[in-house]
Design a protein around this motif. Structure first.
Motif, PDB file in Angstrom:
ATOM      1  N   GLN A   1       2.593   9.334  -6.089  1.00 62.64           N
ATOM      2  CA  GLN A   1       3.189  10.651  -5.836  1.00 62.64           C
ATOM      3  C   GLN A   1       4.300  10.947  -6.844  1.00 62.64           C
ATOM      4  O   GLN A   1       4.425  12.073  -7.334  1.00 62.64           O
ATOM      5  CB  GLN A   1       3.768  10.708  -4.425  1.00 62.64           C
ATOM      6  CG  GLN A   1       2.751  10.791  -3.330  1.00 62.64           C
ATOM      7  CD  GLN A   1       3.420  10.753  -1.955  1.00 62.64           C
ATOM      8  OE1 GLN A   1       4.641  10.752  -1.842  1.00 62.64           O
ATOM      9  NE2 GLN A   1       2.601  10.710  -0.924  1.00 62.64           N
TER      10      GLN A   1
ATOM     11  N   THR B   1       1.050  -0.983  -8.382  1.00 56.92           N
ATOM     12  CA  THR B   1      -0.401  -0.774  -8.294  1.00 56.92           C
ATOM     13  C   THR B   1      -1.234  -1.913  -8.864  1.00 56.92           C
ATOM     14  O   THR B   1      -2.461  -1.847  -8.785  1.00 56.92           O
ATOM     15  CB  THR B   1      -0.800   0.529  -9.014  1.00 56.92           C
ATOM     16  OG1 THR B   1      -0.425   0.439 -10.389  1.00 56.92           O
ATOM     17  CG2 THR B   1      -0.142   1.738  -8.367  1.00 56.92           C
TER      18      THR B   1
ATOM     19  N   ASP C   1       1.235   4.213  -2.950  1.00 57.79           N
ATOM     20  CA  ASP C   1       1.119   5.652  -2.675  1.00 57.79           C
ATOM     21  C   ASP C   1       2.351   6.415  -3.154  1.00 57.79           C
ATOM     22  O   ASP C   1       2.234   7.494  -3.742  1.00 57.79           O
ATOM     23  CB  ASP C   1       0.924   5.894  -1.173  1.00 57.79           C
ATOM     24  CG  ASP C   1      -0.467   5.511  -0.693  1.00 57.79           C
ATOM     25  OD1 ASP C   1      -1.382   5.429  -1.541  1.00 57.79           O
ATOM     26  OD2 ASP C   1      -0.626   5.298   0.526  1.00 57.79           O
TER      27      ASP C   1
ATOM     28  N   ASP D   1       0.824  -1.203   0.000  1.00 57.43           N
ATOM     29  CA  ASP D   1       0.000   0.000   0.000  1.00 57.43           C
ATOM     30  C   ASP D   1       0.865   1.263   0.000  1.00 57.43           C
ATOM     31  O   ASP D   1       0.594   2.224  -0.713  1.00 57.43           O
ATOM     32  CB  ASP D   1      -0.963  -0.002   1.188  1.00 57.43           C
ATOM     33  CG  ASP D   1      -0.245  -0.129   2.535  1.00 57.43           C
ATOM     34  OD1 ASP D   1       0.886  -0.663   2.563  1.00 57.43           O
ATOM     35  OD2 ASP D   1      -0.819   0.316   3.555  1.00 57.43           O
ATOM     36  N   GLN D   2       1.935   1.257   0.796  1.00 58.42           N
ATOM     37  CA  GLN D   2       2.849   2.394   0.832  1.00 58.42           C
ATOM     38  C   GLN D   2       3.580   2.541  -0.509  1.00 58.42           C
ATOM     39  O   GLN D   2       3.772   3.655  -1.000  1.00 58.42           O
ATOM     40  CB  GLN D   2       3.871   2.218   1.963  1.00 58.42           C
ATOM     41  CG  GLN D   2       4.796   3.389   2.119  1.00 58.42           C
ATOM     42  CD  GLN D   2       5.858   3.164   3.191  1.00 58.42           C
ATOM     43  OE1 GLN D   2       5.996   2.066   3.714  1.00 58.42           O
ATOM     44  NE2 GLN D   2       6.591   4.207   3.506  1.00 58.42           N
TER      45      GLN D   2
END
Length: 183
Positions: free
Chosen positions: A150, A175, A146, A142-143
């Motif tokens: 970004q 992803t 993210d 998940d990190q």
């Protein structure tokens, strides 16, 4: 100007005077910190100087013609750099990319100001991509997702330098396990 066939002919010295006045107007707008207006003048001037006058330069404008490219490039950098810096300070990276690619590089393709700011955004992108790869390796998917999202906001294109991490490949790797909904 008067028409001769399909071409307009201008009074002697008209084209040089017009170009000089447009460049002076752009430089004045830069001094007044009206950068968008200066860019508009530079856009118009670029279109006009693409087709140089066929007449010989008046002796008063010989030096102007010789220095026009350098002054134009300097003015383009001075007009766009504050806009790029402001956009980056406000974390509006889309607007920063717009000023780099669509405004400055359209006016002066290999401008050093564009290269400088592009390198800044690409550096931030590459740092986040490395963090995303490390998070994927550590099992924090998940990190990692993210971080790669970004990174794509800073500079969405792949960096064309040796040893650069591909944003597309890293994005796909980070992803693929998550469904993306766009509302």
């Amino acid at each position: 100007p008067r028409r001769v066939g399909n071409k307009e002919t201008f009074w002697p010295g008209y084209v040089d005077r017009r170009n000089r006045l447009m460049l002076l107007e752009a430089e004045t707008k830069i001094k007044q910190k009206r950068f968008q207006s200066a860019i508009a003048y530079l856009d118009d001037l670029k279109a006009l100087i693409a087709d140089p006058p066929s007449e010989e330069a008046d002796e008063r404008y010989v030096a102007f013609r010789q220095g026009l490219a350098a002054r134009f490039s300097k003015a383009a950098g001075e007009a766009t750099e504050p806009l790029i810096a402001t956009a980056i300070d406000e974390k509006d990276y889309r607007q920063a990319r717009f000023f780099i690619r669509d405004r400055l590089q359209a006016l002066a393709p290999a401008h050093p100001v564009a290269a400088k700011w592009q390198k800044v955004l690409e550096g931030k992108q590459q740092g986040l991509l490395r963090q995303s790869i490390a998070a994927t390796g550590a099992g924090r998917h998940d990190q990692a997702a993210d971080l790669v999202i970004q990174a794509a906001r800073f500079w969405p294109d792949d960096v064309k330098s040796a040893g650069a991490t591909s944003v597309r490949a890293t994005y796909a790797t980070a992803t693929w396990r998550f469904q993306t909904l766009t509302v």
